[in-house]
Design a protein around this motif. Structure first.
Motif, PDB file in Angstrom:
ATOM      1  N   TYR A  69      39.000  29.505  42.019  1.00 53.37           N
ATOM      2  CA  TYR A  69      37.500  29.670  41.733  1.00 53.37           C
ATOM      3  C   TYR A  69      37.261  30.721  42.419  1.00 53.37           C
ATOM      4  N   LEU A  70      37.382  30.764  43.943  1.00 57.56           N
ATOM      5  CA  LEU A  70      37.263  32.137  44.883  1.00 57.56           C
ATOM      6  C   LEU A  70      37.764  33.129  44.835  1.00 57.56           C
ATOM      7  N   VAL A  71      38.858  33.124  44.855  1.00 53.14           N
ATOM      8  CA  VAL A  71      39.736  33.861  44.169  1.00 53.14           C
ATOM      9  C   VAL A  71      39.042  34.534  42.641  1.00 53.14           C
ATOM     10  N   VAL A  72      39.110  34.260  41.875  1.00 49.99           N
ATOM     11  CA  VAL A  72      38.200  34.595  40.477  1.00 49.99           C
ATOM     12  C   VAL A  72      37.206  35.380  40.761  1.00 49.99           C
ATOM     13  N   LEU A  73      36.083  34.852  41.369  1.00 53.84           N
ATOM     14  CA  LEU A  73      35.121  34.902  41.232  1.00 53.84           C
ATOM     15  C   LEU A  73      34.509  36.074  42.626  1.00 53.84           C
ATOM     16  N   ALA A  74      35.672  36.420  43.473  1.00 54.03           N
ATOM     17  CA  ALA A  74      35.879  37.353  44.262  1.00 54.03           C
ATOM     18  C   ALA A  74      35.655  38.862  43.459  1.00 54.03           C
ATOM     19  N   ARG A  75      36.498  38.875  42.929  1.00 51.79           N
ATOM     20  CA  ARG A  75      37.633  39.844  41.924  1.00 51.79           C
ATOM     21  C   ARG A  75      36.481  40.179  40.659  1.00 51.79           C
ATOM     22  N   VAL A  76      35.647  39.059  40.100  1.00 54.49           N
ATOM     23  CA  VAL A  76      34.512  39.635  39.367  1.00 54.49           C
ATOM     24  C   VAL A  76      33.632  40.268  39.995  1.00 54.49           C
ATOM     25  N   LEU A  77      33.188  39.852  41.207  1.00 54.84           N
ATOM     26  CA  LEU A  77      31.692  40.762  41.324  1.00 54.84           C
ATOM     27  C   LEU A  77      32.606  41.473  42.266  1.00 54.84           C
ATOM     28  N   ALA A  78      33.330  41.911  42.674  1.00 48.32           N
ATOM     29  CA  ALA A  78      34.140  43.412  43.640  1.00 48.32           C
ATOM     30  C   ALA A  78      32.989  44.242  43.190  1.00 48.32           C
ATOM     31  N   PRO A  79      33.176  44.513  41.885  1.00 50.95           N
ATOM     32  CA  PRO A  79      32.402  46.299  41.543  1.00 50.95           C
ATOM     33  C   PRO A  79      30.660  45.920  41.886  1.00 50.95           C
ATOM     34  N   LEU A  80      30.398  44.782  41.709  1.00 53.67           N
ATOM     35  CA  LEU A  80      29.073  44.384  42.360  1.00 53.67           C
ATOM     36  C   LEU A  80      28.633  45.053  43.956  1.00 53.67           C
ATOM     37  N   GLU A  81      29.703  44.344  44.576  1.00 57.05           N
ATOM     38  CA  GLU A  81      29.623  44.823  46.387  1.00 57.05           C
ATOM     39  C   GLU A  81      29.726  46.520  45.881  1.00 57.05           C
ATOM     40  N   ARG A  82      30.706  46.818  44.898  1.00 57.06           N
ATOM     41  CA  ARG A  82      30.738  48.461  45.970  1.00 57.06           C
ATOM     42  C   ARG A  82      29.365  48.865  45.617  1.00 57.06           C
ATOM     43  N   LEU A  83      29.036  48.736  44.012  1.00 56.84           N
ATOM     44  CA  LEU A  83      28.149  49.246  43.880  1.00 56.84           C
ATOM     45  C   LEU A  83      26.849  49.126  44.788  1.00 56.84           C
ATOM     46  N   THR A  84      26.884  47.713  45.133  1.00 56.93           N
ATOM     47  CA  THR A  84      25.871  48.036  46.237  1.00 56.93           C
ATOM     48  C   THR A  84      25.262  48.864  48.090  1.00 56.93           C
ATOM     49  N   ARG A  85      27.026  48.969  48.314  1.00 61.79           N
ATOM     50  CA  ARG A  85      27.558  49.671  48.881  1.00 61.79           C
ATOM     51  C   ARG A  85      26.941  51.963  48.617  1.00 61.79           C
ATOM     52  N   LEU A  86      27.595  51.823  47.146  1.00 64.41           N
ATOM     53  CA  LEU A  86      26.736  52.985  46.987  1.00 64.41           C
ATOM     54  C   LEU A  86      25.511  53.286  46.916  1.00 64.41           C
ATOM     55  N   MET A  87      24.472  51.658  46.111  1.00 66.43           N
ATOM     56  CA  MET A  87      23.018  52.442  46.537  1.00 66.43           C
ATOM     57  C   MET A  87      22.867  52.711  47.432  1.00 66.43           C
ATOM     58  N   GLN A  88      23.103  51.842  48.727  1.00 65.42           N
ATOM     59  CA  GLN A  88      22.445  51.536  50.247  1.00 65.42           C
ATOM     60  C   GLN A  88      22.813  53.035  50.987  1.00 65.42           C
ATOM     61  N   ARG A  89      23.945  54.089  49.866  1.00 65.50           N
ATOM     62  CA  ARG A  89      24.048  55.570  50.420  1.00 65.50           C
ATOM     63  C   ARG A  89      22.975  56.612  50.306  1.00 65.50           C
ATOM     64  N   ILE A  90      22.698  55.647  49.229  1.00 68.01           N
ATOM     65  CA  ILE A  90      21.409  56.783  48.429  1.00 68.01           C
ATOM     66  C   ILE A  90      20.274  57.297  49.417  1.00 68.01           C
ATOM     67  N   ASP A  91      20.842  58.595  49.621  1.00 60.55           N
ATOM     68  CA  ASP A  91      18.860  59.403  50.681  1.00 60.55           C
ATOM     69  C   ASP A  91      18.620  60.260  50.059  1.00 60.55           C
ATOM     70  N   PRO A  92      17.113  59.436  50.307  1.00 60.07           N
ATOM     71  CA  PRO A  92      15.916  59.492  49.294  1.00 60.07           C
ATOM     72  C   PRO A  92      15.972  61.408  49.650  1.00 60.07           C
ATOM     73  N   LEU A  93      16.219  61.769  50.727  1.00 50.89           N
ATOM     74  CA  LEU A  93      15.957  63.355  51.090  1.00 50.89           C
ATOM     75  C   LEU A  93      17.341  64.303  50.426  1.00 50.89           C
ATOM     76  N   THR A  94      17.663  63.864  49.969  1.00 46.71           N
ATOM     77  CA  THR A  94      18.473  64.464  49.315  1.00 46.71           C
ATOM     78  C   THR A  94      18.423  64.091  47.486  1.00 46.71           C
ATOM     79  N   PRO A  95      18.321  64.137  46.852  1.00 47.62           N
ATOM     80  CA  PRO A  95      17.560  63.934  45.834  1.00 47.62           C
ATOM     81  C   PRO A  95      19.303  64.281  44.788  1.00 47.62           C
ATOM     82  N   GLY A  96      19.130  63.856  43.603  1.00 43.76           N
ATOM     83  CA  GLY A  96      19.465  64.536  42.533  1.00 43.76           C
ATOM     84  C   GLY A  96      21.713  63.708  42.973  1.00 43.76           C
TER      85      GLY A  96
END
Ligand code: ATP
Ligand code: MG
Length: 336
Positions: A69-96
């Motif tokens: 179950y753990l292996v399946v969950l990690a695979r299913v949730l991996a895109p969410l983790e990638r998305l979170t990392r991308l969100m954290q890199r958004i800089d409000p002073l560099t719009p667009g």
């Protein structure tokens, strides 16, 4: 607006994709079914009371189910983790900047879309409120400049004239003191005029950006002893808003050079670039750019925010062989 777009994106992108909800449900069902199948088919039985060997077998089965179950969950949730990392890199002073699709389930795609739409709304709102704030700040500066000039400036000029008149008629004993008083009042009136001029660049309204920058750099050279080199293109097609942004950024950049750079020369350039854009460069030969930790201090932050108002970009980096180069780029006003 956002809600309708959000719903339509959800339907369009949802076709043919597995939803996160159903994938998690399926994974859970598969693990449960496998456990039940093993229990049914394997030659094991559970007696009452349960024997120690049976407890061990049950625990091992449970552990295997958990790992699967753990292996399946990690695979299913991996895109969410990638998305979170991308969100954290958004800089409000560099719009667009927007999130790319990270793949995965319909919910992840919808979340990416919703986040990008939220950025659209926030950037619009931020730009509008920054415009309002800068307009209010400019109006306030004009009011203070007018009052300084018209009230205190006039009073000091009047005082200088009256003390000059009295000094002419005064006995020699107090004439020198009255003349000192007249000089002090005159100096005060000059200072008030200089402050008022810095607060409200009327030369910008009257003679245009080039003359305003010439006056600004000349005053700076006189006051600081810095050697100022100018290369300012004429007849650049700029809106009044862009001219004010360029003037204020040049003002802050030059003030920073005087206050922090320990430089002996500063170069200010304003030139048109290929596609109708404009760049302003302020380059000194001082100690070099600030470390990243102070790059968001008030003055620099204010310059960045002003640049954003006209869709410009501001960079501050080391100049060669030494010193700091501040560069502001504004796009062609027709393409904004
Ligand atoms: N041309 C420069 N050369 C070297 N250091 C600089 C230069 N411009 C800025 N700095 C450094 O960056 C810091 C931040 O500058 P910023 O203009 O944001 O703040 P400030 O000038 O200290 O204060 P304020 O502008 O709010 O009155 C400065 O304190 C200084 O250390
Ligand atoms: Mg500053």
């Amino acid at each position: 607006m956002g809600t309708n777009r959000h719903v339509s994106v959800w339907h369009d992108r949802g076709v043919g994709r597995h939803s996160l909800f159903w994938r998690l449900f399926a994974a859970y069902a598969a693990v449960g079914a496998a456990a039940v199948t093993v229990l049914v088919l394997a030659p094991i039985s559970v007696s009452v009371p349960t024997a120690p060997r049976e407890i061990v077998v049950l625990l091992v089965g449970f552990a295997i189910a958990l790992v699967v179950y753990l292996v399946v969950l990690a695979r299913v949730l991996a895109p969410l983790e990638r998305l979170t990392r991308l969100m954290q890199r958004i800089d409000p002073l560099t719009p667009g900047r927007r999130l790319d699709e990270v793949g995965g389930d319909a919910e992840v795609v919808a979340l990416t879309e919703a986040f990008n739409e939220m950025l659209d709304r926030l950037e619009t709102e931020r730009r509008e409120s920054a415009l309002r704030a800068v307009a209010a700040q400019e109006a306030e500066r004009r009011r203070i400049a007018r009052e300084l000039h018209d009230e205190i400036g006039q009073t000091l000029t009047g005082l200088a004239l009256r003390s000059a008149a009295i000094a002419r008629r005064a006995p020699p004993g107090i004439r020198t003191e009255l003349e000192d008083m007249r000089n002090a009042a005159r100096q005060g009136a000059d200072d008030v005029r200089t402050i008022a001029r810095a607060l409200r660049p009327e030369v910008l309204d009257e003679l245009g950006l080039r003359s305003a920058l010439v006056a600004l750099s000349r005053t700076l050279a006189e006051r600081s002893g810095l050697v100022v080199e100018r290369a300012l293109d004429e007849d650049l097609a700029l809106s009044a808003e862009s001219e004010l942004v360029i003037y204020r950024i040049a003002q802050e950049a030059l003030t920073n050079v005087v206050r922090h750079a320990h430089a002996s020369r500063v170069q200010i350039r304003l030139c048109g670039v290929g596609d109708g854009g404009v760049t302003l460069t302020v380059r000194d030969d001082g100690i070099g750019p600030p470390p990243d930790t102070v790059a968001d201090a008030t003055g620099i932050r204010g310059m960045r925010e002003r640049a954003l108002l006209v869709d410009g970009e501001l960079s501050i980096r080391a100049a060669l062989p030494r010193g700091t180069e501040l560069r502001l780029w504004l796009p062609n006003p027709m393409r904004r």
